[in-house]
Design a protein around this motif. Structure first.
Motif, PDB file in Angstrom:
ATOM      1  N   HIS A   1     -63.751  -4.385  13.145  1.00 30.15           N
ATOM      2  CA  HIS A   1     -63.973  -4.655  11.452  1.00 30.15           C
ATOM      3  C   HIS A   1     -63.692  -2.748  11.114  1.00 30.15           C
ATOM      4  CE1 HIS A   1     -65.622  -8.030  10.018  1.00 30.15           C
ATOM      5  NE2 HIS A   1     -65.992  -8.148  11.682  1.00 30.15           N
TER       6      HIS A   1
ATOM      7  N   TYR B   1     -64.754   3.020   1.539  1.00 35.18           N
ATOM      8  CA  TYR B   1     -63.664   3.551   1.560  1.00 35.18           C
ATOM      9  C   TYR B   1     -62.212   3.599   0.919  1.00 35.18           C
ATOM     10  CZ  TYR B   1     -66.796   3.181   4.857  1.00 35.18           C
ATOM     11  OH  TYR B   1     -68.252   3.165   6.775  1.00 35.18           O
TER      12      TYR B   1
ATOM     13  N   SER C   1     -58.540   6.120   6.580  1.00 36.15           N
ATOM     14  CA  SER C   1     -59.799   5.904   5.448  1.00 36.15           C
ATOM     15  C   SER C   1     -60.218   7.451   4.944  1.00 36.15           C
ATOM     16  CB  SER C   1     -60.195   4.543   4.878  1.00 36.15           C
ATOM     17  OG  SER C   1     -61.465   4.810   5.671  1.00 36.15           O
TER      18      SER C   1
ATOM     19  N   ILE D   1     -61.723  -0.341   0.911  1.00 33.63           N
ATOM     20  CA  ILE D   1     -62.280  -1.436   2.093  1.00 33.63           C
ATOM     21  C   ILE D   1     -63.619  -1.073   1.811  1.00 33.63           C
ATOM     22  CG2 ILE D   1     -62.966  -1.479   4.453  1.00 33.63           C
ATOM     23  CD1 ILE D   1     -60.327  -0.310   4.299  1.00 33.63           C
TER      24      ILE D   1
ATOM     25  N   THR E   1     -65.693  -7.722   6.184  1.00 30.49           N
ATOM     26  CA  THR E   1     -64.673  -6.455   6.064  1.00 30.49           C
ATOM     27  C   THR E   1     -64.612  -7.017   4.971  1.00 30.49           C
ATOM     28  OG1 THR E   1     -64.673  -5.535   7.801  1.00 30.49           O
ATOM     29  CG2 THR E   1     -62.656  -4.996   6.315  1.00 30.49           C
ATOM     30  N   TYR E   2     -64.505  -6.245   3.737  1.00 28.01           N
ATOM     31  CA  TYR E   2     -63.529  -6.811   2.482  1.00 28.01           C
ATOM     32  C   TYR E   2     -62.440  -5.985   2.243  1.00 28.01           C
ATOM     33  CZ  TYR E   2     -68.073  -9.505   1.481  1.00 28.01           C
ATOM     34  OH  TYR E   2     -69.261 -10.246   1.530  1.00 28.01           O
ATOM     35  N   VAL E   3     -61.234  -6.272   2.052  1.00 29.65           N
ATOM     36  CA  VAL E   3     -60.350  -4.976   1.539  1.00 29.65           C
ATOM     37  C   VAL E   3     -59.452  -5.656   0.680  1.00 29.65           C
ATOM     38  CG1 VAL E   3     -57.748  -4.310   2.258  1.00 29.65           C
ATOM     39  CG2 VAL E   3     -59.537  -4.844   4.322  1.00 29.65           C
TER      40      VAL E   3
ATOM     41  N   LYS F   1     -58.016   3.720   1.133  1.00 21.73           N
ATOM     42  CA  LYS F   1     -56.907   3.587   2.184  1.00 21.73           C
ATOM     43  C   LYS F   1     -55.570   2.925   1.533  1.00 21.73           C
ATOM     44  CE  LYS F   1     -56.115   2.590   7.317  1.00 21.73           C
ATOM     45  NZ  LYS F   1     -56.194   1.872   7.878  1.00 21.73           N
TER      46      LYS F   1
ATOM     47  N   HIS G   1     -61.330 -10.999   2.869  1.00 20.83           N
ATOM     48  CA  HIS G   1     -62.516 -11.292   4.211  1.00 20.83           C
ATOM     49  C   HIS G   1     -62.512 -11.572   5.520  1.00 20.83           C
ATOM     50  CE1 HIS G   1     -67.127 -13.033   3.765  1.00 20.83           C
ATOM     51  NE2 HIS G   1     -66.708 -11.726   4.351  1.00 20.83           N
TER      52      HIS G   1
ATOM     53  N   SER H   1     -55.632   0.651  -0.616  1.00 21.94           N
ATOM     54  CA  SER H   1     -56.346  -0.338  -0.345  1.00 21.94           C
ATOM     55  C   SER H   1     -57.599  -0.049  -0.623  1.00 21.94           C
ATOM     56  CB  SER H   1     -56.808  -0.491   0.768  1.00 21.94           C
ATOM     57  OG  SER H   1     -55.122  -1.479   0.930  1.00 21.94           O
TER      58      SER H   1
ATOM     59  N   ASN I   1     -59.904  -1.186  10.326  1.00 16.58           N
ATOM     60  CA  ASN I   1     -59.694  -0.896   9.194  1.00 16.58           C
ATOM     61  C   ASN I   1     -60.525   0.739   8.664  1.00 16.58           C
ATOM     62  OD1 ASN I   1     -59.524  -3.956   7.965  1.00 16.58           O
ATOM     63  ND2 ASN I   1     -60.511  -3.661   9.625  1.00 16.58           N
ATOM     64  N   VAL I   2     -60.916   1.097   9.063  1.00 13.31           N
ATOM     65  CA  VAL I   2     -61.348   2.238   8.502  1.00 13.31           C
ATOM     66  C   VAL I   2     -61.220   3.422   8.965  1.00 13.31           C
ATOM     67  CG1 VAL I   2     -64.082   3.860   8.434  1.00 13.31           C
ATOM     68  CG2 VAL I   2     -63.965   1.200   7.906  1.00 13.31           C
TER      69      VAL I   2
END
Length: 516
Positions: free
Chosen positions: A349, A386, A357, A393, A456-458, A388, A419, A391, A353-354
């Protein structure tokens, strides 16, 4: 893919009570930029290294399921075993070859390899051995770097860097010492904060950065991220210039305690902050971690980010409490050798994703870890945010048995979202991806926060939300005009501001968005 509403409905049906909405407001204020996430290639179940690169192949690289990008190795003080120059093309008296195969995998996939000395060679030390000295067979002699051997330390590190380079691995960073504040009966070396300053201030210039361009120096890594070690380095101007990364471990001291304190001076002087070792729930006994313990691990990751961490490196890659199974039956049927464990997917997660960022400051209507009266790694809800590229996040953790709604107030308009949801160790309950239904650009949205979940919502930023499409290639004289900037009311700006602005330049008049 199923719409997010379906997940929200299922979560509500699974619980008797729908709690009040949790609201977070994300600001434009930028915090640290995240270098990445990783694990150590060490000992025990990782042997034999040379024959088993699969853990690194499973875990590292953008195209892997987990997406790790930082590997930790050891600058061993011990003499090698049966490996010869004929095997590797270059000889050394030390046991350094074991980390090479996995390190090559990581480097070939664009990752970072750094190395930590557990001890200098025994003949550099006061007790004459690589061991720390805290045992009967070692005579209870405290092992420290001898005063007359300070000048030998960095040349020894250079030898390691040369060896790894000749083996095809360009090491990205080296540390001063593993846990300089912990007296051990295995390889170890004690330093006081003052001794570390002496070593770095007066001898770190001997680290051969010309031969090994780009190599960075990491501070010693205290057991509980004791800020006395890093603060002493940061408060000395000469020593501070030699250090690129402030590092430590969080055994016995959660991230929002000592690590957050150590980050104050490190951030002031532009240093990265890495958490370089912790084995969350490694004392669980003969079983794999349950889902609650996985959520506590997720909270630890989140709290490290909130503390200012730019790099998080877990302990063993392969362990029943780690990322890859060992095959030991006593830990349960899920511990299949060289298969990914649920904890790896929890890490993904963040790592997928992070990484890369920049964290954004936020406020919420619930107490967060570290707030007054709220113990860390046991809070019902945790969030972080975050930016990125295009996006935004949002990471959100709910450890309660009740589903909630999460209202997110964004600092810009967004046009779509996804999501990523994990609610259990089982394959069907981890890393489930769905769309967020956003029919029109918005800067406020309500999403589900299921019970006992990692989310994790992007969200994709909508750069065209104002609808400005005017194009003007030249000024009235027919000459190419210099680039100038205006706000949305037509007022001249000296430079771009946060949010939307108008840029007038050689390519015409365009609406731009300064990414927060």
């Amino acid at each position: 893919m199923k719409r997010l509403l379906a997940i929200m409905s299922a979560a509500c049906l699974a619980t008797a009570v729908q709690a009040a909405t949790i609201t977070i407001t994300i600001s434009n204020t930028r915090q640290q930029t995240i270098t990445g996430f990783g694990a150590a290639c060490f000992d025990g179940a990782m042997r034999p290294y040379a024959e088993d690169k699969l853990p690194a192949q499973l875990l590292f690289g953008k195209n892997s399921p987990i997406g790790l990008n930082i590997m930790r190795a050891e600058v061993s003080p011990n003499h090698k075993g049966n490996i010869t120059a004929a095997d590797i093309g270059w000889d050394t008296p030390y046991d350094w070859y074991g980390f090479v195969p996995c390190a090559k995998v990581v480097k070939n996939r664009g990752g970072i390899v750094f190395a930590t000395p557990w001890s200098p060679p025994g003949d550099f030390k006061t007790n004459g051995i690589s061991g720390g000295g805290n045992s009967d067979d070692q005579g209870h002699q405290r092992g420290e770097l001898r005063a007359d051997c300070y000048e030998k330390f960095f040349p020894w590190i250079n030898t390691y860097l040369k060896y790894m380079k000749n083996c095809g691995v360009a090491v990205d960073a080296v540390s001063v010492q593993n846990e300089p504040d912990w007296w051990v009966n295995y390889s170890g070396c004690l330093y006081t904060p003052e001794q570390q300053v002496n070593l770095v201030k007066n001898y770190a210039h001997m680290l051969d950065r010309k031969t090994f361009p780009g190599v960075r120096l990491i501070s010693a890594e205290p057991l509980g991220f004791d800020p006395k070690y890093s603060d002493a380095l940061m408060n000395d101007e000469v020593a501070r210039k030699q250090i690129d990364i402030v590092a430590g471990h969080i055994y016995g001291h959660p991230a929002l305690g000592n690590m957050k304190k150590a980050a104050v001076l490190a951030e002031k002087y532009g240093k990265e902050i890495w958490m370089t070792e912790h084995s969350s729930t490694d004392k669980i006994g003969n079983r794999l971690p349950n889902w609650h313990e996985q959520l506590l691990f997720a909270e630890e990751l989140n709290e490290c980010m909130l503390a200012g961490c730019t790099g998080y490196i877990y302990w063993y890659m392969r362990a029943h409490w780690g990322f890859v199974g060992t095959g030991e039956e006593k830990y349960g049927s899920g511990n299949t050798k060289n298969t990914l464990l649920p904890r790896a997917y929890v890490m993904s997660h963040f790592s997928k994703n992070v990484t890369g960022s920049t964290r954004l400051a936020l406020t919420s209507n619930v107490k967060q870890a570290g707030d007054s009266g709220m113990p860390v790694t046991e809070t019902p809800f945790e969030v972080s945010a975050y930016v990125k590229g295009d996006s935004i996040i949002v990471m959100a953790i709910d450890t309660t048995k009740t589903a909630h709604s999460l209202k997110i107030k964004l600092p810009c308009m967004v046009k779509s979202g996804t999501h990523l949801l994990s609610t259990g160790n089982e394959p069907e309950n981890r890393c489930q991806l769905t769309d967020v239904d956003i029919p029109a650009p918005v800067n406020e949205i309500v999403v589900p926060l299921p019970a006992r979940s990692l989310n994790t919502y992007v969200f994709m930023i909508d750069h065209d939300a104002t609808g400005i499409t005017t194009v003007e290639q030249q000024d009235k004289r027919g000459l190419t005009a210099p680039t100038t900037y205006y706000d949305l009311h037509g007022r001249h700006l000296e430079q771009p501001v946060r949010g939307f602005y108008i840029e007038k330049g050689p390519d015409g008049i365009k609406k731009r968005y300064n990414s927060l």
